[in-house]
Structures are given as C-alpha cells and as structure tokens.
Design an enzyme around this catalytic site. Structure first.
Site, PDB file in Angstrom:
ATOM      1  CB  ALA A 210      -0.955  -0.015   1.189  1.00 43.92           C
TER       2      ALA A 210
ATOM      3  NE  ARG B 210      -2.203   8.836  -9.733  1.00 41.17           N
ATOM      4  CZ  ARG B 210      -2.113   8.156  -8.585  1.00 41.17           C
ATOM      5  NH1 ARG B 210      -1.402   8.677  -7.578  1.00 41.17           N
ATOM      6  NH2 ARG B 210      -2.727   7.004  -8.434  1.00 41.17           N
TER       7      ARG B 210
ATOM      8  CD  GLU C  87       6.316  -7.030  -1.660  1.00 40.55           C
ATOM      9  OE1 GLU C  87       6.160  -8.021  -0.926  1.00 40.55           O
ATOM     10  OE2 GLU C  87       6.369  -5.850  -1.231  1.00 40.55           O
TER      11      GLU C  87
ATOM     12  CB  CYS D 120      -7.826  -5.123   5.954  1.00 38.26           C
ATOM     13  SG  CYS D 120      -6.694  -3.862   6.586  1.00 38.26           S
TER      14      CYS D 120
ATOM     15  NE  ARG E 244      -0.599   4.229 -13.491  1.00 37.64           N
ATOM     16  CZ  ARG E 244      -0.652   4.948 -12.358  1.00 37.64           C
ATOM     17  NH1 ARG E 244      -0.432   4.373 -11.199  1.00 37.64           N
ATOM     18  NH2 ARG E 244      -0.914   6.236 -12.401  1.00 37.64           N
TER      19      ARG E 244
ATOM     20  CG  ASN F 234      -3.800   2.877   0.424  1.00 33.26           C
ATOM     21  OD1 ASN F 234      -3.427   2.702  -0.717  1.00 33.26           O
ATOM     22  ND2 ASN F 234      -4.230   1.890   1.194  1.00 33.26           N
TER      23      ASN F 234
ATOM     24  CE1 TYR G  14     -35.430   8.991  14.574  1.00 37.05           C
ATOM     25  CE2 TYR G  14     -36.716  10.862  13.762  1.00 37.05           C
ATOM     26  CZ  TYR G  14     -36.663   9.608  14.361  1.00 37.05           C
ATOM     27  OH  TYR G  14     -37.825   8.983  14.746  1.00 37.05           O
TER      28      TYR G  14
ATOM     29  CD1 TRP H  53     -33.370  12.366  22.226  1.00 37.38           C
ATOM     30  CD2 TRP H  53     -31.316  13.236  22.214  1.00 37.38           C
ATOM     31  NE1 TRP H  53     -33.488  13.670  22.621  1.00 37.38           N
ATOM     32  CE2 TRP H  53     -32.230  14.236  22.628  1.00 37.38           C
ATOM     33  CE3 TRP H  53     -29.963  13.570  22.120  1.00 37.38           C
ATOM     34  CZ2 TRP H  53     -31.832  15.529  22.950  1.00 37.38           C
ATOM     35  CZ3 TRP H  53     -29.566  14.855  22.459  1.00 37.38           C
ATOM     36  CH2 TRP H  53     -30.488  15.813  22.859  1.00 37.38           C
TER      37      TRP H  53
ATOM     38  NE  ARG I 204     -29.507  14.317  26.691  1.00 38.19           N
ATOM     39  CZ  ARG I 204     -30.821  14.059  26.745  1.00 38.19           C
ATOM     40  NH1 ARG I 204     -31.424  13.444  25.730  1.00 38.19           N
ATOM     41  NH2 ARG I 204     -31.515  14.427  27.788  1.00 38.19           N
TER      42      ARG I 204
END
Length: 460
Positions: A13, A24, A37, A47, A74, A312, A433, A441, A449
């Site tokens: 990543a 780019r 790698e 993940c 690329r 990333n 909501y 709530w 609260r």
C-alpha cells in the site's frame, strides 16, 4: 540531464501508492522508479485476508488492487521476489537479493522510500517453527495457511492472541468447520477495547461456538513425531489440542534494515518521520505504512498503528514530496472497526489505560441503546462507551459494540476527536435521523449527554 532515481523498498500500500503518485507528477524522463517487493503480490488488501480464508471473498486475486504488470505498464520497475537486505546510506544505494536465485546486486538511489511494513509477532517459544503454525500478515501467509487448511484432516484450531487478527481469524476458522479455541493473556479479548467492552465481544464469541480462555499465556507449541503442531501449552500447565495454530498476537514494525542503518526509531520500533513523512534528519529518505510511528492527535505522542487507511495516505504524501509537490500527514486518532459474526466492534481515541498513561484525568459514560428506532423491525442493541477529560470536557475516546449499523458511528467520534471537540459540542451535532437509521437521539449523542453530566458532577 539524467533522470533521478527513486528506490522504493516494499511493494504494497504505502510503497506503491508513493511510487504511483510520484509517477503522476514526474514522467520517466525526469524520474526513474525502481521498487523491490519480497513477496509474490503487490498492492493488495491485507485486511481482507481473514474474509478470504473464511470464504466470504471467493478469490485471492480479488484482494489485489494493482498487479506488478499494471505497475510496470505505468513506468515503475517493480521487481518481485526481491528482498532488500542492506541500506548503504553514505553510498546512497541498497543491496537486494533475488529470492528465487539467491543472486545479489546493488542499486543506487537519489531518493529512497522505506515501506517495509510489519510482521506478525512470533514469540520465542519452543516449537514456534513447527509445521502447522502460521502468522497471517501477507497474501503469501494467507495462501500457505489456506493450502494447509484444505489438506489437513484434523479440525481443531488454536488461535494465540485475541486482537483484531486473532478474533477475525477465529471466525474464519469456525466458518471452515474448525473447532476453535482462542488463548489470550488479558481478562477479555480485544485488548484494543476497555475490558468492560471486551466482555461483550467475549460473549459473542462464545455464542458462535468459539472457546475463549482468558489469562492463558502460551509457553510452547507441542509437536508430534513428525514435527507437526499437536497442542499449545500454557503457563497454567493446560494443553490445548491443535491441528493448526494461528498467531493473532499482533504485529510489529519490520524495521531491521532501518535499525542497522542507524535511522531513528520510536519506542515501538517504528521509524520516526516529520509531517511530510520524511525520516527525521534525512532529507532524501521517506517512510510510510506499517513500519512507521505516527502522531496520536489525542495524546500528543507517537504510536504504531498499522492500518491500510494510513498506509495509502502516507504513500500519497510521500509521492507528492518525491514528485516535487507538497503534502502532509498530520496524525491519527486511532480509529478501527471489526466484527465477530453479526457483532460490530469499533474504537477511536484513547482507552482508559491510554488516558492514564499520559496523565489525563477523565470521566466515562456507558449507555445501551439500539441501532435504529426501538420499534423499527430488526432493531439491534448497541453499547457506546465515551471518555472525556475531567476538567475541560474534551472528548478523549469512544468504543462501540453492537449490531448492524453500529460500528461506522465511530466515524462521528473520529471527526469530533480530530476537531478537538468537547462532549458538550458533540451533543449539539446535527446528525441524521429517521427510524430505519437511528433512534431520535442517536446513541453517540446519548453517550455525550451522559458524559456532559459526569463532567459537571466532577466540576462541583
């Protein structure tokens, strides 16, 4: 004028995001990019491995975002199965070994990116290297484990550790028909939560047939006459039979190269960088992903938080810097989500032990609510725990355990933490909501609260 050369160590990543972003901004005539790698795969979702093992993801390659061939198309010279084994910083070069042939060569660089990732913690136990013992961090790890699961005749699995990977792998193994025992040293699984919230996870694991053993410190992997794992021994003298052992103890930064080269490391062994992800004290070296420590915006200290989201982003920031642009990574609040069967688990900010470690005085508020209006069909219970600074009411952390639609509510808290909001300000948030989505709530607001009331009591 010859092109500068960027060398990237690590092709997942952070490394390949950095390489892609740099490409780019600068074409091949300006910047040559060479990436190394060590595994068979690039740019994949680690993940997602438990869900591939568990069968929810049918194909391994679905986890690959971009193949080596696509990177090369690329203009990135990505060299697979090649491991960098030495950094020569004065000579501005790296020594790499071809893992298929064993041959080695040096490659010079003008700019260097270290994205070496993390590795599963493997405690130094007798038998830890036995056949049938697996850590799961890379696609290669996952492939080896899956092949073993498909050929083994036994159906008993022991998972050592009950963090995110341990819990997710336990569920995956149950889904494959294994009888699963999870051994963990703490009072409850999921040490990333406070024990009272971890207790909810414990009950959910037991309900789906996973045996969890608290306070169980593994002391050895016992083997049979053929050198295969047959049981895990613990400090109490108990032995837990196993045909396969999966290590879910956690991961640690893979920074042996950096350490040998004298680069600065933090308390957890991760590389230390500035806001632009440059390695501290080194103008032309960047680092990102699971091998670095990042600033915790709540505690003000650096931490090792290995997540693909961070990796990333690090890569984007690094690639911008290498390519002549400018970007920063300001830090994190420690947001993470997971699940056990239908139970969703989320946390962000500090736990009680984290707050104490940095000397914060705090109050807590725990509420039980539902993920939708209570009368709406399918309403499921959820528990929210909130920490707030005792004197100021500043939000410090939130943990959530509940049914469908619970976990992503943690994002509200993550934004509030990043903004430095107080629990009083959280109560005033204008959240969406409708009965299918929330009680009138929202549970986050109810917890806030209650936290406001606790702060006011302590102020009297």
């Amino acid at each position: 004028m010859a092109a500068e050369r960027l060398v990237v160590v690590g092709g997942d990543a952070a490394g390949m995001s950095a390489a892609s972003q740099a490409r780019r901004l600068k074409g091949p005539e300006e910047l040559e990019i060479v990436a190394f790698e060590r595994s068979h795969f690039s740019s994949y979702s680690a993940c997602g491995i438990p869900y591939w093992i568990g069968g929810q993801v049918a194909e391994r390659d679905a986890l690959v975002a971009r193949t080596p061939k696509e990177h090369r198309a690329r203009g990135i010279d990505l060299r697979m199965r090649t491991e960098v084994v030495e950094l020569d910083l004065p000579g501005r070069r790296v020594r790499a070994r071809d893992l298929e042939t064993g041959s080695e060569s040096w490659t010079g660089y003008d700019r260097l990116v270290l994205a070496t990732g993390a590795r599963p913690v493997r405690p130094r136990l007798p038998g830890i290297g036995a056949a049938g013992v697996y850590g799961v961090q890379t696609l290669d790890d996952g492939q080896r484990l899956l092949e073993f699961l498909e050929r083994t005749q036994g159906r008993r699995a022991v998972v050592v550790g009950a963090g995110y990977i341990g819990v997710e792998m336990a569920e995956a193994l149950v889904g494959r028909g294994f009888e699963v025992t999870v051994l963990h040293r703490g009072a409850q699984p999921m040490a990333t939560l406070d024990p009272d919230m971890g207790g909810l996870v414990h009950r959910a694991m037991n309900a789906m047939g996973i045996r969890t053993v608290a306070g169980a410190e593994a002391t050895a992997i016992l083997t049979d006459g053929d050198g295969r794992a047959r049981a895990v021994a613990t400090a109490s003298g108990e032995e837990y039979p196993a045909d396969v052992v999966v290590l879910g103890i956690g991961v640690e930064p893979r920074t042996a190269l950096a350490r040998a080269a004298g680069l600065p490391l933090g308390d957890s062994g991760g590389l230390l960088t500035d806001l632009s992800m440059r390695v501290r004290g080194h103008e032309d070296i960047w680092a990102g992903g699971d091998c670095v420590e990042v600033l915790d915006l709540v505690s003000g200290r650096t931490r090792h938080i290995p997540l693909g989201t961070h990796a990333n982003k690090h890569g984007q920031v690094i690639g911008s810097g290498v390519g002549g642009g400018y970007a920063t990574f300001p830090g994190v609040v420690g947001t993470a989500v997971s699940k056990v069967c239908a139970l969703e688990i989320a946390r962000t900010g500090l736990r009680e032990k984290d707050a104490r470690a940095v000397g914060l005085r705090f109050v807590t508020a725990t509420i039980r609510s539902t993920n939708t209006a209570g009368y709406y069909p399918g309403a499921a219970e959820m528990t929210v725990k909130m920490l707030a600074e005792q004197r100021t009411g500043r939000l410090l952390g939130v943990q959530i355990v509940g049914g469908s639609g619970s976990a992503k509510r943690v994002d509200i808290a993550a934004v509030a933490l990043t903004a430095g909001m107080t629990v009083d300000q959280v109560v005033g948030l204008d959240l969406g909501y409708a009965p299918p989505f929330s009680p009138v709530w929202d549970p986050i607001l109810v917890a806030a609260r209650k936290a406001v009331a606790a702060v006011r009591v302590t102020a009297l």
